[in-house]
Design an enzyme around this catalytic site. Sequence first.
Site, PDB file in Angstrom:
ATOM      1  N   HIS A   2       8.156  -2.469  -1.600  1.00  0.00           N
ATOM      2  CA  HIS A   2       7.953  -1.576  -1.845  1.00  0.00           C
ATOM      3  C   HIS A   2       6.725  -0.313  -0.815  1.00  0.00           C
ATOM      4  O   HIS A   2       6.957   1.179  -1.213  1.00  0.00           O
ATOM      5  CB  HIS A   2       6.900  -1.177  -3.156  1.00  0.00           C
ATOM      6  CG  HIS A   2       6.473  -0.287  -4.405  1.00  0.00           C
ATOM      7  ND1 HIS A   2       7.137   1.037  -4.726  1.00  0.00           N
ATOM      8  CD2 HIS A   2       5.330   0.295  -4.594  1.00  0.00           C
ATOM      9  CE1 HIS A   2       6.226   1.374  -5.672  1.00  0.00           C
ATOM     10  NE2 HIS A   2       5.151   1.204  -5.183  1.00  0.00           N
ATOM     11  N   ARG A  41      -0.273  -6.998  -8.134  1.00  0.00           N
ATOM     12  CA  ARG A  41       1.418  -6.817  -7.984  1.00  0.00           C
ATOM     13  C   ARG A  41       1.753  -8.107  -7.842  1.00  0.00           C
ATOM     14  O   ARG A  41       2.545  -8.700  -7.102  1.00  0.00           O
ATOM     15  CB  ARG A  41       1.034  -5.358  -7.031  1.00  0.00           C
ATOM     16  CG  ARG A  41       2.578  -5.058  -7.256  1.00  0.00           C
ATOM     17  CD  ARG A  41       2.390  -3.626  -6.602  1.00  0.00           C
ATOM     18  NE  ARG A  41       1.701  -2.620  -7.640  1.00  0.00           N
ATOM     19  CZ  ARG A  41       2.098  -1.623  -7.278  1.00  0.00           C
ATOM     20  NH1 ARG A  41       1.807  -1.193  -6.574  1.00  0.00           N
ATOM     21  NH2 ARG A  41       1.427  -0.109  -7.722  1.00  0.00           N
ATOM     22  N   ARG A  52      -1.548  -3.253  -1.404  1.00  0.00           N
ATOM     23  CA  ARG A  52      -2.273  -2.053  -1.962  1.00  0.00           C
ATOM     24  C   ARG A  52      -2.911  -2.300  -3.503  1.00  0.00           C
ATOM     25  O   ARG A  52      -2.093  -2.648  -4.383  1.00  0.00           O
ATOM     26  CB  ARG A  52      -0.882  -1.175  -1.820  1.00  0.00           C
ATOM     27  CG  ARG A  52      -1.993   0.306  -1.924  1.00  0.00           C
ATOM     28  CD  ARG A  52      -0.810   1.301  -1.963  1.00  0.00           C
ATOM     29  NE  ARG A  52       0.380   1.303  -1.708  1.00  0.00           N
ATOM     30  CZ  ARG A  52       0.832   1.961  -3.353  1.00  0.00           C
ATOM     31  NH1 ARG A  52      -0.124   1.988  -4.609  1.00  0.00           N
ATOM     32  NH2 ARG A  52       1.648   1.556  -3.992  1.00  0.00           N
ATOM     33  N   HIS A  90       6.776  -4.360  -5.345  1.00  0.00           N
ATOM     34  CA  HIS A  90       6.551  -4.316  -6.301  1.00  0.00           C
ATOM     35  C   HIS A  90       7.605  -5.420  -7.318  1.00  0.00           C
ATOM     36  O   HIS A  90       8.729  -5.236  -7.484  1.00  0.00           O
ATOM     37  CB  HIS A  90       6.983  -2.897  -7.120  1.00  0.00           C
ATOM     38  CG  HIS A  90       6.252  -2.339  -7.861  1.00  0.00           C
ATOM     39  ND1 HIS A  90       6.531  -2.908  -9.451  1.00  0.00           N
ATOM     40  CD2 HIS A  90       5.646  -0.822  -7.884  1.00  0.00           C
ATOM     41  CE1 HIS A  90       6.165  -1.887 -10.331  1.00  0.00           C
ATOM     42  NE2 HIS A  90       5.120  -0.382  -9.562  1.00  0.00           N
ATOM     43  N   GLU A 145      -3.973   0.466 -14.501  1.00  0.00           N
ATOM     44  CA  GLU A 145      -2.612  -0.071 -14.101  1.00  0.00           C
ATOM     45  C   GLU A 145      -2.972  -1.578 -13.292  1.00  0.00           C
ATOM     46  O   GLU A 145      -4.535  -1.490 -13.272  1.00  0.00           O
ATOM     47  CB  GLU A 145      -1.845   0.467 -12.885  1.00  0.00           C
ATOM     48  CG  GLU A 145      -1.266   1.334 -13.338  1.00  0.00           C
ATOM     49  CD  GLU A 145      -0.721   2.740 -12.242  1.00  0.00           C
ATOM     50  OE1 GLU A 145      -1.403   2.282 -10.864  1.00  0.00           O
ATOM     51  OE2 GLU A 145       0.366   3.950 -12.747  1.00  0.00           O
TER      52      GLU A 145
HETATM   53  C1  SIN Z   1       4.005   1.937 -10.639  1.00  0.00           C
HETATM   54  O1  SIN Z   1       4.292   3.099 -11.290  1.00  0.00           O
HETATM   55  O2  SIN Z   1       4.121   1.220 -10.716  1.00  0.00           O
HETATM   56  C2  SIN Z   1       3.850   2.137  -8.908  1.00  0.00           C
HETATM   57  C3  SIN Z   1       2.244   2.723  -8.742  1.00  0.00           C
HETATM   58  C4  SIN Z   1       2.081   2.569  -6.698  1.00  0.00           C
HETATM   59  O3  SIN Z   1       2.731   1.762  -6.426  1.00  0.00           O
HETATM   60  O4  SIN Z   1       0.666   2.664  -7.014  1.00  0.00           O
END
Ligand code: SIN
Length: 398
Positions: free
Chosen positions: A329, A273, A364, A227, A112
């Site tokens: 988010h 993010r 985060r 998000h 990620e």
């Molecule tokens: C996501 O799946 O993009 C969210 C994961 C997260 O907020 O840690």
Amino acid sequence: MTADRIVVVGAGVAGLATALRLAPLPVTLVTAAPLGEDTATAWAQGGIAAAIGADDAPALHAADTLAAGAGLSDAGIAGIVAGAGPGLVDWLVGLGLAFDRGPDGALALGLEAAHSRRRIVKAGGDATGAAVLRTLARAAAACPSITVTVGRATALAQDGEGRVTGLVLRTDRGALDLPARAVVLATGGLGGLYRATTNPAGAVGAGLALAARAGAVLRDVEFVQFHPTAIALRTDGPLPLATEALRGEGAILVDAAGGRVMAGIAGAELAPRDVVARAIARRTGRGEAVFLDARRIDVARRFPTVAALCRGAGLDPAVSPIPVRPAAHYHMGGIRVDGCGRSTLANLWACGEVAATGLHGANRLASNSLLEAMAFAVRIAADIRGMDAPAAGAGRGP
Ligand code: SIN
């Protein structure tokens, strides 16, 4: 007798894990909805970040956490939480959680944004939160030391010196006082206050307000994470998520003409993010549409939750790019706690999104939230136990 009670408020990952870690000490678990319902945990698509891979180490995970946090994270806390990751995954496996695995049987590790290694442990492709919640709720229901009480917390009870002495609840049968020697707030965040949000509507900062009214110090309350890729097939209210893991597996952000939205931006689709959210918001603020093109990925097989959410809104992600927009988010700020989850009020702890441990800084790192809640559940339980047996010397942490 009842003043010996420990009350945990909230039945998402933070509350359930804390109640389980406190066993066999008797815990009253207060939840506004029946176990397993109406909690943001169930909506967490991402996973649990844990330095498990052969090329990984907790120090690398901690370094990524600090870099994403924009210089405002607490390095000591990042080290503690990253170090706890592999053991917490083992704990969940021991409770029966079937994580996704590769052909060799080893845990499959996803990527990620802003992670320098593949380290996201997942279940059901993009349904990790729901799997964690099911597992912990089942364990809690079977745990003889946990009593579940359905009700809405309305106040913290305090003595003349401000020490927390219990919880006041509103239930179907009227107001209920729960005297307690320890109260743990695990009530989640406040994203539901926003017009566009990935949170359940009930996530309105109720625990934060209880603590603030009682005089607890709050920290970093302005730090709300957006998000980048909520699915924009509705205009407001809780918006379904298109997990960041889609970008980890190669999905790209495009405009209506197919041009790359992240072109020329360091890290591109895998930038932190906040960077991705700002790049999208610049476009949507000008009235342009932005899409997540995941057509190169087998979304139906690998991300069944996202596929179902899209299909529910009449879109097939194998055929059409997914319209996306940033949405509130996660709340990095919250009740200020120390390395054992203690608030500034005696007898009050906080765990999970309602707490501000200093881990997340101003941003985060993806998949650090379930991890943080479970890591602090262990520390909070040890701290509360330490009140029983100070000679056992449960460490207070940094
Ligand atoms: C996501 O799946 O993009 C969210 C994961 C997260 O907020 O840690």
